[in-house]
Design an enzyme around this catalytic site. Structure first.
Site, PDB file in Angstrom:
ATOM      1  N   THR A  13      26.720  -8.636  54.421  1.00  0.00           N
ATOM      2  CA  THR A  13      27.735  -7.691  54.911  1.00  0.00           C
ATOM      3  C   THR A  13      27.503  -6.288  54.381  1.00  0.00           C
ATOM      4  O   THR A  13      27.705  -5.296  55.093  1.00  0.00           O
ATOM      5  CB  THR A  13      29.136  -8.195  54.489  1.00  0.00           C
ATOM      6  N   THR A  86      27.555 -12.335  50.585  1.00  0.00           N
ATOM      7  CA  THR A  86      28.395 -12.984  49.572  1.00  0.00           C
ATOM      8  C   THR A  86      28.528 -14.485  49.790  1.00  0.00           C
ATOM      9  O   THR A  86      28.886 -15.211  48.865  1.00  0.00           O
ATOM     10  CB  THR A  86      29.812 -12.370  49.573  1.00  0.00           C
ATOM     11  N   ASP A  87      28.237 -14.932  51.013  1.00  0.00           N
ATOM     12  CA  ASP A  87      28.433 -16.355  51.311  1.00  0.00           C
ATOM     13  C   ASP A  87      27.676 -17.266  50.350  1.00  0.00           C
ATOM     14  O   ASP A  87      28.119 -18.383  50.071  1.00  0.00           O
ATOM     15  CB  ASP A  87      27.984 -16.675  52.748  1.00  0.00           C
TER      16      ASP A  87
HETATM   17  N1  ASP Z   1      30.594 -12.588  54.570  1.00  0.00           N
HETATM   18  C1  ASP Z   1      29.264 -12.524  54.131  1.00  0.00           C
HETATM   19  C2  ASP Z   1      29.009 -11.328  53.224  1.00  0.00           C
HETATM   20  O1  ASP Z   1      29.940 -10.953  52.589  1.00  0.00           O
HETATM   21  C3  ASP Z   1      28.244 -12.664  55.165  1.00  0.00           C
HETATM   22  C4  ASP Z   1      26.937 -13.048  54.524  1.00  0.00           C
HETATM   23  O2  ASP Z   1      26.926 -13.775  53.515  1.00  0.00           O
HETATM   24  O3  ASP Z   1      25.921 -12.594  55.018  1.00  0.00           O
HETATM   25  O4  ASP Z   1      27.977 -10.758  53.116  1.00  0.00           O
END
Ligand code: ASP
Length: 331
Positions: A13, A86-87
């Site tokens: 993200t 973050t995933d």
């Molecule tokens: N929601 C995730 C992020 O915060 C998406 C990912 O992991 O690419 O980056």
């Protein structure tokens, strides 16, 4: 010349934009991320390593990155920041922590709000991460997010959208960023590393759930080299699983963690078929405080290092923080 702090971008993200119709996707470079941060020190080197969502990052990606960062450290870089989705930060940070031996910090960060939204958190997280990478030493891999510094072994993503999603369960953060400077309140006691794996054994995680007869676990285990069972509570499974646990323990390492998200697996409190003491008597290895996602990585890396059953048990005793007698079994 390598810069003092390497900023390696993997996507996520924090690096997402809307190239056309549809949702955002990773596309920004490491230099784009650096350019978006007011007040970032000038001694940073941009390294665009991958452009992936967190869900598609792999352990081989991380090991290739660690090889590259090690070369930068050998050439004089003082620390590194890894930006990624973050995933999977709670896993990638632990994977890097397990193989990183040097004193230079590796700091993983990302963002929950992409740069198209009001108040994106990526620039502040990147500034904090670069500050920590340039200040601390001998901390292994840490996650810096929302002004908190988290140890890789404890940090969890606990909310799917909130910007304060990262929490260090069972012990709290290592420290905080206070007025832009890192303050360590909970220093790291020890570090435990293994060799970087070249081939990865297939290790799966299977959660116990209400009334499950275990047939899906039996089917899944046919393709596994090792399994982490995320048991109920302090490490329980349905009593009907006990013949299956016996046959799994005869074929592969079976690690017993808890599906609750915090707290340890116990050893000797409950005494019925499928209880924590029963499963450990049958050969399951208790994961202590280690979360199932992290236990999976430790088992994978230990198997890749050719660990014996005794070494696997010792590694979980130490990493799970419940054994005072075991010693870390890897050099
Ligand atoms: N929601 C995730 C992020 O915060 C998406 C990912 O992991 O690419 O980056």
């Amino acid at each position: 010349m390598p810069g003092d702090i390497v900023v390696a971008a993997l996507g996520g993200t924090i690096a997402s934009a809307r190239p056309s119709a549809g949702g955002v996707a990773p596309s920004l470079t490491a230099q784009d991320l650096i350019d978006a941060v007011p007040g970032l020190p000038s001694n940073v080197e941009a390294l665009s390593f991958r452009s992936l969502p967190g869900s598609s990052v792999t352990v081989p990606d991380l090991m290739a990155l660690h090889r590259l960062l090690s070369e930068r450290f050998a050439a004089g870089a003082a620390g590194a920041v890894v930006t990624q989705g973050t995933d999977t930060i709670e896993e990638s940070a632990y994977a890097l922590d397990l193989v990183h031996r040097g004193p230079q910090p590796i700091v993983v960060t990302g963002a929950m709000r992409n740069p198209m939204l009001a108040g994106p958190d990526g620039p502040a997280n990147l500034l904090g991460a670069v500050t920590v990478a340039g200040s601390l030493s001998d901390v292994g891999c840490v996650v810096v997010f929302a002004d908190e510094i988290h140890p890789a072994a404890r940090v969890r993503k606990t909310h799917s959208t909130g910007i304060a999603t990262f929490v260090s369960v069972d012990g709290g953060p290592l420290g905080y960023l206070v007025e832009g400077a890192p303050v360590v309140v909970n220093p790291r006691a020890s570090r435990h590393t293994l060799p970087r794996p070249s081939a990865l054994p297939n290790v799966g995680i299977y959660p116990a759930s209400l009334g499950d007869d275990g047939s899906a676990l039996a089917a899944m285990a046919t393709v596994l080299d090792g399994v982490v069972i995320a048991g109920f509570g302090v490490g329980h499974v349905p009593s009907g699983w006990t013949p299956l646990i016996d046959s799994l323990c005869a074929r592969m390492p079976v690690v017993l963690a808890t599906r609750t998200g915090s707290g340890p697996v116990l050893h000797r409190t409950y005494g019925y078929p499928g209880s924590e003491s029963d499963l450990q008597r049958r050969g399951a290895v208790p994961a202590g405080f280690l979360h199932p996602y992290k236990a999976r990585l430790l088992l994978q890396f230990a198997l890749a290092a050719g660990a014996s059953s005794a070494q696997i048990r010792a590694a979980f005793g130490v990493a799970g923080q419940v054994s005072s007698t075991e010693r870390w079994p890897f050099l």
